[in-house]
Scaffold this motif. Sequence first.
Motif, PDB file in Angstrom:
ATOM      1  N   UNK A   5      -0.208 -10.046  -0.622  1.00 33.83           N
ATOM      2  CA  UNK A   5       0.826  -9.060  -0.314  1.00 33.83           C
ATOM      3  C   UNK A   5       1.321  -8.389  -1.593  1.00 33.83           C
ATOM      4  N   UNK A   6       1.488  -9.157  -2.657  1.00 35.45           N
ATOM      5  CA  UNK A   6       1.963  -8.577  -3.918  1.00 35.45           C
ATOM      6  C   UNK A   6       0.982  -7.553  -4.477  1.00 35.45           C
ATOM      7  N   UNK A   7      -0.309  -7.795  -4.301  1.00 39.21           N
ATOM      8  CA  UNK A   7      -1.303  -6.820  -4.754  1.00 39.21           C
ATOM      9  C   UNK A   7      -1.153  -5.502  -4.002  1.00 39.21           C
ATOM     10  N   UNK A   8      -0.929  -5.580  -2.710  1.00 37.99           N
ATOM     11  CA  UNK A   8      -0.744  -4.364  -1.915  1.00 37.99           C
ATOM     12  C   UNK A   8       0.576  -3.681  -2.252  1.00 37.99           C
ATOM     13  N   UNK A   9       1.618  -4.475  -2.504  1.00 43.94           N
ATOM     14  CA  UNK A   9       2.920  -3.910  -2.856  1.00 43.94           C
ATOM     15  C   UNK A   9       2.837  -3.138  -4.162  1.00 43.94           C
ATOM     16  N   UNK A  10       2.070  -3.633  -5.113  1.00 44.03           N
ATOM     17  CA  UNK A  10       1.926  -2.944  -6.408  1.00 44.03           C
ATOM     18  C   UNK A  10       1.278  -1.569  -6.259  1.00 44.03           C
ATOM     19  N   UNK A  11       0.493  -1.379  -5.214  1.00 44.17           N
ATOM     20  CA  UNK A  11      -0.112  -0.070  -4.982  1.00 44.17           C
ATOM     21  C   UNK A  11       0.917   0.969  -4.547  1.00 44.17           C
ATOM     22  N   UNK A  12       2.118   0.515  -4.191  1.00 47.84           N
ATOM     23  CA  UNK A  12       3.182   1.412  -3.742  1.00 47.84           C
ATOM     24  C   UNK A  12       4.191   1.687  -4.850  1.00 47.84           C
ATOM     25  N   UNK A  13       3.861   1.357  -6.088  1.00 51.94           N
ATOM     26  CA  UNK A  13       4.733   1.588  -7.230  1.00 51.94           C
ATOM     27  C   UNK A  13       4.056   2.503  -8.229  1.00 51.94           C
ATOM     28  N   UNK A  14       4.815   3.433  -8.757  1.00 54.15           N
ATOM     29  CA  UNK A  14       4.334   4.305  -9.825  1.00 54.15           C
ATOM     30  C   UNK A  14       5.238   4.095 -11.033  1.00 54.15           C
ATOM     31  N   UNK A  15       4.654   3.956 -12.197  1.00 51.33           N
ATOM     32  CA  UNK A  15       5.430   3.861 -13.427  1.00 51.33           C
ATOM     33  C   UNK A  15       5.031   5.022 -14.318  1.00 51.33           C
ATOM     34  N   UNK A  16       6.037   5.728 -14.811  1.00 56.73           N
ATOM     35  CA  UNK A  16       5.823   6.933 -15.599  1.00 56.73           C
ATOM     36  C   UNK A  16       6.541   6.789 -16.930  1.00 56.73           C
ATOM     37  N   UNK A  17       5.792   6.958 -18.014  1.00 55.76           N
ATOM     38  CA  UNK A  17       6.367   6.863 -19.355  1.00 55.76           C
ATOM     39  C   UNK A  17       6.542   8.255 -19.939  1.00 55.76           C
ATOM     40  N   UNK A  18       7.633   8.439 -20.681  1.00 54.27           N
ATOM     41  CA  UNK A  18       7.913   9.721 -21.314  1.00 54.27           C
ATOM     42  C   UNK A  18       7.566   9.725 -22.795  1.00 54.27           C
ATOM     43  N   UNK A  19       6.909   8.694 -23.257  1.00 51.12           N
ATOM     44  CA  UNK A  19       6.505   8.621 -24.662  1.00 51.12           C
ATOM     45  C   UNK A  19       5.011   8.345 -24.753  1.00 51.12           C
ATOM     46  N   UNK A  20       4.454   8.672 -25.895  1.00 54.65           N
ATOM     47  CA  UNK A  20       3.044   8.432 -26.132  1.00 54.65           C
ATOM     48  C   UNK A  20       2.856   7.024 -26.666  1.00 54.65           C
ATOM     49  N   UNK A  21       1.766   6.417 -26.307  1.00 53.10           N
ATOM     50  CA  UNK A  21       1.363   5.199 -26.968  1.00 53.10           C
ATOM     51  C   UNK A  21       1.645   3.893 -26.274  1.00 53.10           C
TER      52      UNK A  21
ATOM     53  N   UNK B 121      -3.128 -11.532   1.756  1.00 55.22           N
ATOM     54  CA  UNK B 121      -3.478 -11.380   3.150  1.00 55.22           C
ATOM     55  C   UNK B 121      -4.578 -12.353   3.537  1.00 55.22           C
ATOM     56  N   UNK B 122      -5.579 -12.413   2.748  1.00 54.42           N
ATOM     57  CA  UNK B 122      -6.677 -13.315   3.054  1.00 54.42           C
ATOM     58  C   UNK B 122      -7.144 -13.983   1.773  1.00 54.42           C
ATOM     59  N   UNK B 123      -7.216 -15.286   1.816  1.00 57.08           N
ATOM     60  CA  UNK B 123      -7.690 -16.017   0.638  1.00 57.08           C
ATOM     61  C   UNK B 123      -9.137 -15.652   0.330  1.00 57.08           C
ATOM     62  N   UNK B 124      -9.933 -15.417   1.379  1.00 57.80           N
ATOM     63  CA  UNK B 124     -11.340 -15.060   1.177  1.00 57.80           C
ATOM     64  C   UNK B 124     -11.474 -13.701   0.506  1.00 57.80           C
ATOM     65  N   UNK B 125     -10.600 -12.774   0.845  1.00 56.90           N
ATOM     66  CA  UNK B 125     -10.665 -11.440   0.257  1.00 56.90           C
ATOM     67  C   UNK B 125     -10.064 -11.416  -1.141  1.00 56.90           C
ATOM     68  N   UNK B 126      -9.238 -12.390  -1.448  1.00 53.66           N
ATOM     69  CA  UNK B 126      -8.597 -12.430  -2.761  1.00 53.66           C
ATOM     70  C   UNK B 126      -7.493 -11.398  -2.925  1.00 53.66           C
ATOM     71  N   UNK B 127      -6.968 -10.895  -1.821  1.00 55.42           N
ATOM     72  CA  UNK B 127      -5.922  -9.875  -1.853  1.00 55.42           C
ATOM     73  C   UNK B 127      -4.664 -10.465  -1.239  1.00 55.42           C
TER      74      UNK B 127
END
Length: 74
Positions: free
Chosen positions: A9-25, A1-7
């Motif tokens: 669109x992909x950074x914001x998009x990643x906040x809308x993803x959840x990854x869930x693992x069913x195994x330990x480790x 979004x802004x080069x000065x902010x260092x943020x």
Amino acid sequence: LSAAAGIGVDDLRRLCLLRLSFVKGWGPDYPRKSIKETPCWIEIQLHRPLQLLDEVLQAMPNNDLRPGLSFFLP
């Protein structure tokens, strides 16, 4: 979004993803460094936040987007 902010669109998009693992480790203390290396995991995409993000990006002044162009939704 802004080069000065260092943020971007992909950074914001990643906040809308959840990854869930069913195994330990996975993580820095395990041989598997990423959840994607585990044998069983799912990814959940939160579509409403993506829609809201798209609307905000469309409403931003001085953007190079064509009207009606959507980054996230078909």
